[in-house]
Design an enzyme around this catalytic site. Sequence first.
Site, PDB file in Angstrom:
ATOM      1  N   CYS A  89      -6.602  -7.323   7.372  1.00  0.00           N
ATOM      2  CA  CYS A  89      -6.330  -6.931   8.514  1.00  0.00           C
ATOM      3  C   CYS A  89      -7.459  -7.285   9.659  1.00  0.00           C
ATOM      4  CB  CYS A  89      -6.004  -5.497   8.508  1.00  0.00           C
ATOM      5  SG  CYS A  89      -4.465  -5.046   7.431  1.00  0.00           S
ATOM      6  N   HIS A 100      -5.983  -2.485  15.583  1.00  0.00           N
ATOM      7  CA  HIS A 100      -4.828  -2.958  14.548  1.00  0.00           C
ATOM      8  C   HIS A 100      -3.832  -2.031  14.089  1.00  0.00           C
ATOM      9  CE1 HIS A 100      -3.581  -4.482  10.719  1.00  0.00           C
ATOM     10  NE2 HIS A 100      -4.005  -3.526   9.913  1.00  0.00           N
ATOM     11  N   ASN A 108       2.741  -3.087   9.894  1.00  0.00           N
ATOM     12  CA  ASN A 108       1.456  -3.793   9.737  1.00  0.00           C
ATOM     13  C   ASN A 108       1.540  -5.168   9.317  1.00  0.00           C
ATOM     14  OD1 ASN A 108      -1.081  -4.551   9.028  1.00  0.00           O
ATOM     15  ND2 ASN A 108      -1.564  -2.757   7.605  1.00  0.00           N
TER      16      ASN A 108
HETATM   17  N1  ACO Z   1       8.778   7.709   1.067  1.00  0.00           N
HETATM   18  C1  ACO Z   1       8.739   8.818   0.613  1.00  0.00           C
HETATM   19  N2  ACO Z   1       7.647   9.668   0.091  1.00  0.00           N
HETATM   20  C2  ACO Z   1       6.620   8.551  -0.466  1.00  0.00           C
HETATM   21  C3  ACO Z   1       6.625   7.277   0.249  1.00  0.00           C
HETATM   22  C4  ACO Z   1       7.630   6.847   1.193  1.00  0.00           C
HETATM   23  N3  ACO Z   1       7.779   5.577   1.455  1.00  0.00           N
HETATM   24  N4  ACO Z   1       5.153   7.021  -0.160  1.00  0.00           N
HETATM   25  C5  ACO Z   1       4.707   7.677  -0.834  1.00  0.00           C
HETATM   26  N5  ACO Z   1       5.442   8.874  -0.917  1.00  0.00           N
HETATM   27  C6  ACO Z   1       4.932  10.123  -1.519  1.00  0.00           C
HETATM   28  C7  ACO Z   1       3.991   9.948  -2.555  1.00  0.00           C
HETATM   29  O1  ACO Z   1       4.571   9.819  -3.662  1.00  0.00           O
HETATM   30  C8  ACO Z   1       3.407  11.435  -2.508  1.00  0.00           C
HETATM   31  O2  ACO Z   1       4.330  12.313  -3.301  1.00  0.00           O
HETATM   32  P1  ACO Z   1       3.827  13.456  -4.036  1.00  0.00           P
HETATM   33  O3  ACO Z   1       3.065  14.366  -3.221  1.00  0.00           O
HETATM   34  O4  ACO Z   1       4.880  13.897  -4.696  1.00  0.00           O
HETATM   35  O5  ACO Z   1       2.709  12.772  -5.016  1.00  0.00           O
HETATM   36  C9  ACO Z   1       3.496  11.882  -1.162  1.00  0.00           C
HETATM   37  O6  ACO Z   1       4.514  11.047  -0.383  1.00  0.00           O
HETATM   38  C10 ACO Z   1       2.280  11.874  -0.394  1.00  0.00           C
HETATM   39  O7  ACO Z   1       1.712  10.383  -0.612  1.00  0.00           O
HETATM   40  P2  ACO Z   1       0.465   9.900   0.149  1.00  0.00           P
HETATM   41  O8  ACO Z   1       0.039   8.757  -0.387  1.00  0.00           O
HETATM   42  O9  ACO Z   1      -0.638  11.171  -0.073  1.00  0.00           O
HETATM   43  O10 ACO Z   1       0.482   9.995   1.673  1.00  0.00           O
HETATM   44  P3  ACO Z   1      -0.183   9.967   2.847  1.00  0.00           P
HETATM   45  O11 ACO Z   1       0.134  10.793   3.802  1.00  0.00           O
HETATM   46  O12 ACO Z   1      -1.476   9.390   2.604  1.00  0.00           O
HETATM   47  O13 ACO Z   1       0.591   8.621   3.581  1.00  0.00           O
HETATM   48  C11 ACO Z   1       0.104   6.291   3.865  1.00  0.00           C
HETATM   49  C12 ACO Z   1       0.411   7.276   2.904  1.00  0.00           C
HETATM   50  C13 ACO Z   1       0.995   6.340   5.177  1.00  0.00           C
HETATM   51  C14 ACO Z   1      -0.016   5.027   3.152  1.00  0.00           C
HETATM   52  C15 ACO Z   1      -1.392   6.677   4.506  1.00  0.00           C
HETATM   53  O14 ACO Z   1      -2.200   7.089   3.484  1.00  0.00           O
HETATM   54  C16 ACO Z   1      -1.928   5.396   5.183  1.00  0.00           C
HETATM   55  O15 ACO Z   1      -1.636   5.112   6.394  1.00  0.00           O
HETATM   56  N6  ACO Z   1      -2.960   4.931   4.555  1.00  0.00           N
HETATM   57  C17 ACO Z   1      -3.840   3.802   5.297  1.00  0.00           C
HETATM   58  C18 ACO Z   1      -3.126   2.492   5.150  1.00  0.00           C
HETATM   59  C19 ACO Z   1      -3.980   1.507   6.084  1.00  0.00           C
HETATM   60  O16 ACO Z   1      -4.541   2.038   7.151  1.00  0.00           O
HETATM   61  N7  ACO Z   1      -3.978   0.293   5.489  1.00  0.00           N
HETATM   62  C20 ACO Z   1      -5.008  -0.463   6.333  1.00  0.00           C
HETATM   63  C21 ACO Z   1      -5.104  -1.860   6.090  1.00  0.00           C
HETATM   64  S1  ACO Z   1      -3.930  -2.750   5.138  1.00  0.00           S
HETATM   65  C22 ACO Z   1      -4.543  -4.191   4.943  1.00  0.00           C
HETATM   66  O17 ACO Z   1      -5.712  -4.265   5.093  1.00  0.00           O
HETATM   67  C23 ACO Z   1      -3.643  -5.281   4.311  1.00  0.00           C
END
Ligand code: ACO
Length: 318
Positions: free
Chosen positions: A113, A245, A275
Site C-alpha cells: 500500500c 492511503h 482499499n
Molecule cells: N463482517 C462481519 N463480521 C466480521 C467481518 C465482516 N466482514 N470481518 C470480521 N468480522 C468479525 C470478526 O470475526 C470478529 O468477530 P468475533 O468478535 O466474534 O471474533 C469481529 O468481527 C471483530 O473483528 P476484528 O478483526 O476485531 O474487527 P476490527 O474492528 O479490528 O475491524 C478491520 C477489522 C476493519 C480489518 C480493521 O482491523 C482494520 O481496518 N485493520 C487495518 C487494515 C489496514 O489498514 N490495512 C492496511 C494496509 S492493507 C495492505 O497493505 C495491502
Amino acid sequence: MTYARILGTGSFLPEHVVTNADLASQVNTSDEWIVSRTGIRERRIARAGETTCDLAERAARQALDAAGCVASDIDLVIVATTTPDRVFPGTACLLQERLGIHGPAAFDVQAVCTGFVYALAIAEKFIRTGSTKRALVVGAETMSRIVDWNDRSTCVLFGDGAGAVVLGAGDAPGILSSHLHADGAYKELLTVAATEPLQGAATGHITMRGNEVFRMAVTTLDALVGETLAANDLRQTDIRWLVPHQANIRIIAATAKRLGMAMDQVIVTVDRHGNTSAASIPLAFDVGVRDGRIQRGDVVLMEAFGGGLTWGSVLLRY
Ligand code: ACO
C-alpha cells in the site's frame, strides 16, 4: 536547482461495482458492519482477463493528456504494484510497450500500500539529479486476484484500480520532501504467501491480523506526520489537503485529527473504491484534482501504510 513537480494526473476504475450488499449475499457480513468498521460502501472489481497493466494503461494515458505530454517525452516509467501481470517482466515494461516508449528505464516497486509513495519518492530523486526530465509514476492493482473471497475478514476491504502522475523537472518545488520507512519484523501481520511452484502473481491469498495492523497504522502514521512537518519546518495549518492511503476511514480520521484538519480537507475515496493498495493515493489525488478541490499551489500531504510493514509520506506543492 532542479525540482520535481506533478504536471498531470489520471486514473481508471474497472466498470464492475461490487456493493456491500453483494458481498453479504456471498459471506456472513453486512453493510452495517463493513461501513461502521471501515467506511467502505462499494469497490470496483476487474473483469475476467482485465489485468493490472490494462488499468495502468488507462490511467497513464489520462495523466499524459493532462500533462500535455506524449509518450516519447517520458524518460522513466515506474509502476507500484503488488499484483503484477507476470512475475517478470515488470508491469512497467509491459506498460512501456503499450505506450510505445522504447529505451528509458522502467521498473516496478513492491511496497504494497505504500508503493506509490515509494515510487513517487524514487522518481523525484531521479529528476533532482538531472538524469530524468519526465517520469510516469503509476500505482495499479487488481487486489481482487489475491483476495480469498470466502474470508469475510479481508474480502470486504479491497478493490481494483489505477492512478498515475507525470512528474516533470522544474525550477520550483514540487515535491518538498519524502519520508520512507519499513520494518520487516512485522512481515506476518499482512502477507500473501507464495505457493510452490511459484505460478505468477496470484499465488496465494491475503492474510491479515487486522487489529494489530490497525493499531500499528495509527501510531506509525502519527509519528510519520510529525516527522514530515518537522523536516519542512511547517505547522499543521500549512497543509491544505491530506491525501491518505484509503484503507479505513477510522485510520484516515485519526491522522486528520492528529493534523488538526477537518474531514473536508481530506480527500476520501475509501467509501467508493475500498482499499486499492498502491493505486489508492494516485486515484484519490486525481479525484481531488479533477473535481477542482486541489488547486495549483496547494500544499498536499500524501501518507501510506501497508504490508512489509512499510510506511511513508510525500509532502508537495501541487
Ligand atoms: N463482517 C462481519 N463480521 C466480521 C467481518 C465482516 N466482514 N470481518 C470480521 N468480522 C468479525 C470478526 O470475526 C470478529 O468477530 P468475533 O468478535 O466474534 O471474533 C469481529 O468481527 C471483530 O473483528 P476484528 O478483526 O476485531 O474487527 P476490527 O474492528 O479490528 O475491524 C478491520 C477489522 C476493519 C480489518 C480493521 O482491523 C482494520 O481496518 N485493520 C487495518 C487494515 C489496514 O489498514 N490495512 C492496511 C494496509 S492493507 C495492505 O497493505 C495491502
